[in-house]
Design a protein around this motif. Structure first.
Motif, PDB file in Angstrom:
ATOM      1  N   SER A   1      -4.173   9.157   4.540  1.00  0.00           N
ATOM      2  CA  SER A   1      -3.103   8.366   3.922  1.00  0.00           C
ATOM      3  C   SER A   1      -3.642   7.066   3.337  1.00  0.00           C
ATOM      4  CB  SER A   1      -2.011   8.080   4.950  1.00  0.00           C
ATOM      5  OG  SER A   1      -2.537   7.342   6.047  1.00  0.00           O
ATOM      6  N   TYR A   2      -4.590   6.451   4.053  1.00  0.00           N
ATOM      7  CA  TYR A   2      -5.176   5.226   3.519  1.00  0.00           C
ATOM      8  C   TYR A   2      -6.009   5.516   2.275  1.00  0.00           C
ATOM      9  CZ  TYR A   2      -7.643   0.778   3.333  1.00  0.00           C
ATOM     10  OH  TYR A   2      -8.156  -0.425   2.924  1.00  0.00           O
TER      11      TYR A   2
ATOM     12  N   GLY B   1       1.272   5.561  -0.777  1.00  0.00           N
ATOM     13  CA  GLY B   1       0.601   6.840  -0.906  1.00  0.00           C
ATOM     14  C   GLY B   1       0.921   7.490  -2.237  1.00  0.00           C
TER      15      GLY B   1
ATOM     16  N   GLU C   1      -5.410   7.838   0.140  1.00  0.00           N
ATOM     17  CA  GLU C   1      -4.447   8.066  -0.942  1.00  0.00           C
ATOM     18  C   GLU C   1      -3.940   6.747  -1.526  1.00  0.00           C
ATOM     19  OE1 GLU C   1      -1.359  10.511   0.530  1.00  0.00           O
ATOM     20  OE2 GLU C   1      -2.580  12.344   0.643  1.00  0.00           O
ATOM     21  N   SER C   2      -3.757   5.739  -0.658  1.00  0.00           N
ATOM     22  CA  SER C   2      -3.284   4.446  -1.168  1.00  0.00           C
ATOM     23  C   SER C   2      -4.302   3.808  -2.096  1.00  0.00           C
ATOM     24  CB  SER C   2      -2.978   3.513   0.001  1.00  0.00           C
ATOM     25  OG  SER C   2      -4.166   3.186   0.717  1.00  0.00           O
TER      26      SER C   2
ATOM     27  N   HIS D   1       0.862  -1.182   0.000  1.00  0.00           N
ATOM     28  CA  HIS D   1       0.000   0.000   0.000  1.00  0.00           C
ATOM     29  C   HIS D   1       0.898   1.232   0.000  1.00  0.00           C
ATOM     30  CE1 HIS D   1      -2.754  -3.132   1.173  1.00  0.00           C
ATOM     31  NE2 HIS D   1      -3.789  -2.300   1.200  1.00  0.00           N
TER      32      HIS D   1
ATOM     33  N   GLN E   1       5.161   6.561  -0.562  1.00  0.00           N
ATOM     34  CA  GLN E   1       5.615   6.154   0.770  1.00  0.00           C
ATOM     35  C   GLN E   1       4.725   5.010   1.256  1.00  0.00           C
ATOM     36  OE1 GLN E   1       3.931   8.843   0.150  1.00  0.00           O
ATOM     37  NE2 GLN E   1       2.319   9.167   1.670  1.00  0.00           N
TER      38      GLN E   1
ATOM     39  N   VAL F   1       2.217   2.744   3.343  1.00  0.00           N
ATOM     40  CA  VAL F   1       1.041   3.072   4.154  1.00  0.00           C
ATOM     41  C   VAL F   1       0.586   1.803   4.845  1.00  0.00           C
ATOM     42  CG1 VAL F   1      -1.345   3.932   4.107  1.00  0.00           C
ATOM     43  CG2 VAL F   1       0.376   4.945   2.606  1.00  0.00           C
ATOM     44  N   ASP F   2       0.126   1.955   6.091  1.00  0.00           N
ATOM     45  CA  ASP F   2      -0.378   0.807   6.847  1.00  0.00           C
ATOM     46  C   ASP F   2      -1.599   0.231   6.133  1.00  0.00           C
ATOM     47  OD1 ASP F   2      -0.859  -1.075   8.738  1.00  0.00           O
ATOM     48  OD2 ASP F   2      -1.695   0.302  10.223  1.00  0.00           O
TER      49      ASP F   2
ATOM     50  N   ASP G   1      -9.049   7.706   7.152  1.00  0.00           N
ATOM     51  CA  ASP G   1      -7.682   8.196   7.224  1.00  0.00           C
ATOM     52  C   ASP G   1      -7.235   8.681   5.839  1.00  0.00           C
ATOM     53  OD1 ASP G   1      -5.128   8.334   8.926  1.00  0.00           O
ATOM     54  OD2 ASP G   1      -4.468   7.245   7.137  1.00  0.00           O
TER      55      ASP G   1
END
Length: 533
Positions: A40-41, A24, A43-44, A22, A28, A30-31, A38
């Motif tokens: 960042s999630y 971003g 964006e993934s 995963h 970078q 991502v969890d 979230d």
């Protein structure tokens, strides 16, 4: 005691999708934990759509480059005539059509599986809502009985038993026990807010699923129609059908990549949820429901005790004690105070109905029912639903491949259609066996008359010089007309040169005959004087 729960095991496609990296927008890591709120999630998941958009761009660029090369690098007509490529175009189109049909078949199966999974989720949500609503109704009904109905009966009995202190002590005990039941019912969580959220989720899911299913169905129909247009265009060598297919094929290519982007993002998010659904639900329900209650329904293990066991036990014991006291009052106090019998019977009926509500509440609060609904929802999402999304992704890839091949066939199919027109253009218009010449002569008879007359008159001089005394044969016109109608389909004037013939045209109009006779007489007089017999 609840039985051991049926363990939920994530299928292999969930494990595979969840294990994918995963990233971003800045690439970078991502969890992979499912966190839909979230950034960042999000964006993934958005990156997957961007990857599909990049694939679409590369596909269009490659197609444009191929089409430009195919249009610019043309072979000469002779080479095309000697080495026709129609067979290659036809077989490639057949392969593309088979790929398109396979894509539509996979898409139909995936669409059906995804729809079945979503509706299984909706049924599970409906059953859970029914359970939660039933719990709220029973708890509120029991509380209402103890706070209002029982208090009214106790107040009237207090006035009747005012002179008897022992009876008043019994009434005070009933009042305290009812208060204990109310306290225990307050410990049962209210599911009103959860029910509203589940209802809203079910409505939104049903709305989105209906239009998703309908959109894919229309896309399947469009793909099949385009395959049919391609086959008909090649069979009939119709440029109009081919142009329509190519234009709509580019649109279908765009829709295929768009659906692939949506399927990839939804499949990735769903796999992250299915990898650890318990964790996500615990995080969502935090602050609304006690964690031990949520775990009780999510895991429903045989060793775990119910968080409502103490409240239900106190409820049962309190009802039993109250029923014993009311039965004693009916036995000893009712004969001395006949007016109290009605209220005592009312309390007894209230306690019996409360006991029935207790049994129903015990069954509804048991974890097995809600846990089964939870497993059904997971099976609908993670098995049928996610499997259907994977098949829909396969459909998008195969459809994009098929329409890319069909678009690449455009220049070859266009030349293949143009070869038919060149074959007709190469036929001589003066050929008497040319069907086009016969149609032209039938629609424009004056042209046929003029050419026949000129052909005869131009060769008459040479014929007269060689045979000046040759007589003119006046054959019956009807016989030649009948023969022309028999072999040509329509009576027409002969369109061949008359050199080497000693007779006028076999078929001619009255005006041509008069003109021919006058010109013939003039030529005969001229050559007769110059070459006397």
């Amino acid at each position: 005691m609840p039985v051991a729960r049926v363990e939920y095991i994530a299928p292999w496609w969930v494990v595979w999708l969840h294990s994918l990296p995963h990233l971003g927008l800045r690439l970078q890591p991502v969890d992979s934990t499912f966190r839909p709120r979230d950034e960042s999630y999000q964006e993934s998941l958005l990156l997957l759509g961007l990857v599909a958009a990049i694939g679409l761009g590369l596909n269009l660029v490659l197609l444009a480059a191929y089409l430009v090369c195919a249009c610019c690098c043309r072979q000469d007509d002779a080479a095309q005539t000697k080495h026709p490529r129609s067979c290659c175009v036809t077989w490639t189109a057949v392969v593309a059509a088979l790929i398109c049909c396979a894509a539509v078949g996979a898409g139909f199966y995936g669409n059906s599986e995804a729809n079945d999974g979503v509706y299984q989720l909706l049924y599970a949500l409906g059953d859970a809502n029914h359970t939660f609503s039933g719990i709220d109704v029973l708890v509120s009904g029991t509380t209402q009985k103890m706070q209002v109905d029982l208090e009214q009966h106790l107040a009237r009995l207090g006035e009747i038993f005012a002179a008897r202190g022992d009876y008043l002590q019994t009434l005070k005990f009933l009042h305290q026990t009812a208060g204990s039941i109310i306290v225990q019912m307050a410990g049962v969580p209210a599911w009103t807010e959860v029910t509203e959220q589940l209802t809203e989720l079910a409505n939104q899911t049903s709305y989105v699923e209906y239009y998703r299913w309908l959109s894919y169905l229309l896309l399947f129909i469009l793909d099949l129609v385009l395959c049919l247009l391609a086959c008909l265009g090649l069979a009939k060598r119709s440029r109009c059908l081919l142009a329509s297919m190519l234009g709509c094929g580019v649109l279908a290519l765009l829709l295929s990549w768009t659906s692939l982007a949506a399927d990839a993002a939804v499949a990735m998010g769903t796999s992250d949820f299915c990898a650890a659904p318990d964790t996500f639900i615990l995080n969502v329900t935090e602050g609304q429901v006690r964690p031990e209650v949520t775990r009780y329904y999510l895991f429903c293990s045989q060793s775990a005790s119910s968080p409502f066991q103490q409240a239900l036990t106190v409820f049962q014991r309190s009802l039993t004690a109250m029923q014993i006291q009311v039965a004693g009052l009916l036995q000893f106090a009712a004969p001395r105070f006949p007016t109290a019998e009605k209220d005592l019977l009312g309390i007894q009926l209230l306690l019996n109905s409360s006991e029935s509500s207790l049994h129903q509440l015990t069954a509804l609060l048991d974890c097995r029912g809600l846990h089964k609904d939870y497993l059904d929802a997971l099976a609908g999402i993670c098995y049928d639903g996610l499997e259907g999304l994977l098949y829909l992704g396969l459909f998008s890839l195969l459809a994009a491949l098929a329409f890319s091949v069909m678009t690449c066939l455009g220049p070859g199919a266009w030349k293949h259609c143009a070869r038919r027109d060149r074959d007709y253009d190469d036929i001589d218009d003066d050929d008497p066996f040319n069907p086009q010449a016969r149609r032209i002569a039938a629609h424009n008879p004056s042209r046929g008359q003029l050419r026949s007359f000129c052909s005869y008159s131009s060769g008459l001089g040479s014929q007269g010089s060689l045979h000046p005394t040759q007589t003119i044969s006046n054959a019956p016109v009807s016989e030649y007309m009948n023969q022309a109608a028999l072999f040509g389909g329509n009576p027409r004037y002969e369109n061949v040169p008359l050199i080497g013939r000693g007779s006028p045209p076999p078929t001619y109009s009255p005006s041509m005959r008069a003109t021919y006779m006058s010109v013939a007489d003039e030529h005969l007089r001229h050559y007769g004087n110059e070459f006397p017999a």
